[in-house]
Design a protein around this motif. Structure first.
Motif, short mmCIF file in Angstrom:
data_model
loop_
_atom_site.label_atom_id
_atom_site.label_comp_id
_atom_site.label_asym_id
_atom_site.label_seq_id
_atom_site.Cartn_x
_atom_site.Cartn_y
_atom_site.Cartn_z
N ALA A 1 -55.49 47.46 81.67
CA ALA A 1 -56.95 47.35 81.73
C ALA A 1 -57.42 45.91 81.53
O ALA A 1 -58.59 45.69 81.24
CB ALA A 1 -57.61 48.29 80.72
N ASN A 2 -56.54 44.95 81.68
CA ASN A 2 -56.82 43.52 81.50
C ASN A 2 -57.42 43.21 80.12
O ASN A 2 -58.21 42.30 79.96
CB ASN A 2 -57.75 43.01 82.61
CG ASN A 2 -57.76 41.50 82.69
OD1 ASN A 2 -56.75 40.84 82.41
ND2 ASN A 2 -58.88 40.92 83.05
N TYR A 3 -56.98 43.94 79.10
CA TYR A 3 -57.51 43.74 77.75
C TYR A 3 -56.91 42.51 77.06
O TYR A 3 -57.47 42.02 76.09
CB TYR A 3 -57.26 44.97 76.88
CG TYR A 3 -58.17 46.14 77.14
CD1 TYR A 3 -59.11 46.14 78.17
CD2 TYR A 3 -58.08 47.27 76.36
CE1 TYR A 3 -59.92 47.23 78.41
CE2 TYR A 3 -58.89 48.37 76.58
CZ TYR A 3 -59.81 48.34 77.61
OH TYR A 3 -60.61 49.44 77.83
N GLN A 4 -55.77 42.06 77.50
CA GLN A 4 -55.08 40.90 76.91
C GLN A 4 -54.99 41.00 75.38
O GLN A 4 -55.43 40.11 74.66
CB GLN A 4 -55.76 39.60 77.33
CG GLN A 4 -55.66 39.34 78.82
CD GLN A 4 -56.30 38.04 79.23
OE1 GLN A 4 -57.52 37.88 79.12
NE2 GLN A 4 -55.48 37.11 79.70
N PRO A 5 -54.35 42.06 74.88
CA PRO A 5 -54.28 42.28 73.43
C PRO A 5 -53.12 41.55 72.76
O PRO A 5 -52.30 42.15 72.05
CB PRO A 5 -54.09 43.79 73.35
CG PRO A 5 -53.19 44.07 74.52
CD PRO A 5 -53.71 43.15 75.61
N PHE A 6 -53.04 40.27 72.99
CA PHE A 6 -51.90 39.52 72.44
C PHE A 6 -52.35 38.19 71.88
O PHE A 6 -53.43 37.69 72.19
CB PHE A 6 -50.82 39.31 73.51
CG PHE A 6 -51.26 38.50 74.70
CD1 PHE A 6 -51.15 37.11 74.70
CD2 PHE A 6 -51.78 39.11 75.83
CE1 PHE A 6 -51.56 36.36 75.79
CE2 PHE A 6 -52.20 38.37 76.93
CZ PHE A 6 -52.09 36.99 76.91
N ARG B 1 -53.55 55.06 76.57
CA ARG B 1 -53.62 56.14 77.56
C ARG B 1 -54.16 57.41 76.91
O ARG B 1 -54.12 57.56 75.69
CB ARG B 1 -52.20 56.36 78.11
CG ARG B 1 -52.11 57.12 79.39
CD ARG B 1 -50.74 57.04 80.01
NE ARG B 1 -49.69 57.45 79.08
CZ ARG B 1 -48.42 57.09 79.23
NH1 ARG B 1 -48.03 56.35 80.25
NH2 ARG B 1 -47.52 57.49 78.35
N LYS B 2 -54.64 58.35 77.70
CA LYS B 2 -55.24 59.59 77.18
C LYS B 2 -54.31 60.38 76.26
O LYS B 2 -54.76 61.08 75.37
CB LYS B 2 -55.69 60.48 78.33
CG LYS B 2 -56.91 59.96 79.04
CD LYS B 2 -57.32 60.89 80.17
CE LYS B 2 -58.50 60.28 80.91
NZ LYS B 2 -58.89 61.09 82.06
N ASP B 3 -52.99 60.25 76.48
CA ASP B 3 -52.04 60.98 75.63
C ASP B 3 -51.71 60.23 74.34
O ASP B 3 -50.86 60.65 73.56
CB ASP B 3 -50.76 61.31 76.39
CG ASP B 3 -49.98 60.08 76.82
OD1 ASP B 3 -50.40 58.94 76.51
OD2 ASP B 3 -48.93 60.24 77.47
N GLY B 4 -52.40 59.10 74.10
CA GLY B 4 -52.20 58.35 72.86
C GLY B 4 -51.23 57.19 72.96
O GLY B 4 -51.06 56.45 71.99
#
Length: 169
Positions: free
Chosen positions: A40-45, A87-90
């Motif tokens: 999702a292009n969140y760049q969580p790093f 994701r929806k499944d966690g």
């Protein structure tokens, strides 16, 4: 250099020259990391640049191999759990995103004549403490970064037939 040629050229370097890395080359490597795709292009790093000189004892707490402190720089990739896509499944994608970032780093480093060694077998608790990482920021991977002082060995890889499965619907 063609892309597959670059991939073939990359190897795990375990001996480094003490030569400094030019800012231009380091910036190329970091720009490759910035451009890496993430869920999702969140760049969580977060990218941690560690200069080895004078920090050998601290770095040996993280990963106690003599060659680990030879290059001028160690790069750490940390993931920020709360900023990663889930994701929806966690399933949280922070480790996957961090891994993609590291892959971009090692390939970009190879493209500018630098060597790396992908390190996952480090002491995570020592890394968190030594680097003073805040809550929610987890070390995922490290790589040494410098000019190789060794030569690549032979790479053993499985045949495609062992790795690929074709579905015929």
């Amino acid at each position: 250099m063609e892309f597959l040629e670059l991939i073939e050229k990359r190897y795990s370097v375990r001996a480094y020259k003490p030569d400094d890395i030019e800012d231009e080359k380091l910036n190329t490597v970091l720009e490759a990391a910035r451009l890496a795709p993430t869920a999702a292009n969140y760049q969580p790093f977060q990218i941690i640049i560690i200069h080895t000189k004078g920090h050998e004892n601290e770095l040996n707490r993280i990963y106690p191999a003599g060659w680990f402190v030879q290059p001028p720089i160690i790069i750490g990739i940390c993931a920020v759990r709360d900023k990663a896509w889930t994701r929806k499944d966690g399933k949280n994608f922070m480790d996957i995103d961090a891994t993609i970032v590291m892959d971009h780093i090692i390939l970009a480093a190879t493209s500018v004549g630098l060597g790396t060694c992908w390190i996952g077998a480090f002491d995570a608790a020592a890394a968190k403490e030594t680097l003073k990482l805040p809550e929610g920021v987890e070390p995922v991977l490290f790589t040494s970064l410098g000019y190789p002082a060794d030569k690549p060995g032979t790479k053993e890889r499985k045949n495609l037939s062992e790795l690929v499965r074709y579905e015929h619907w």
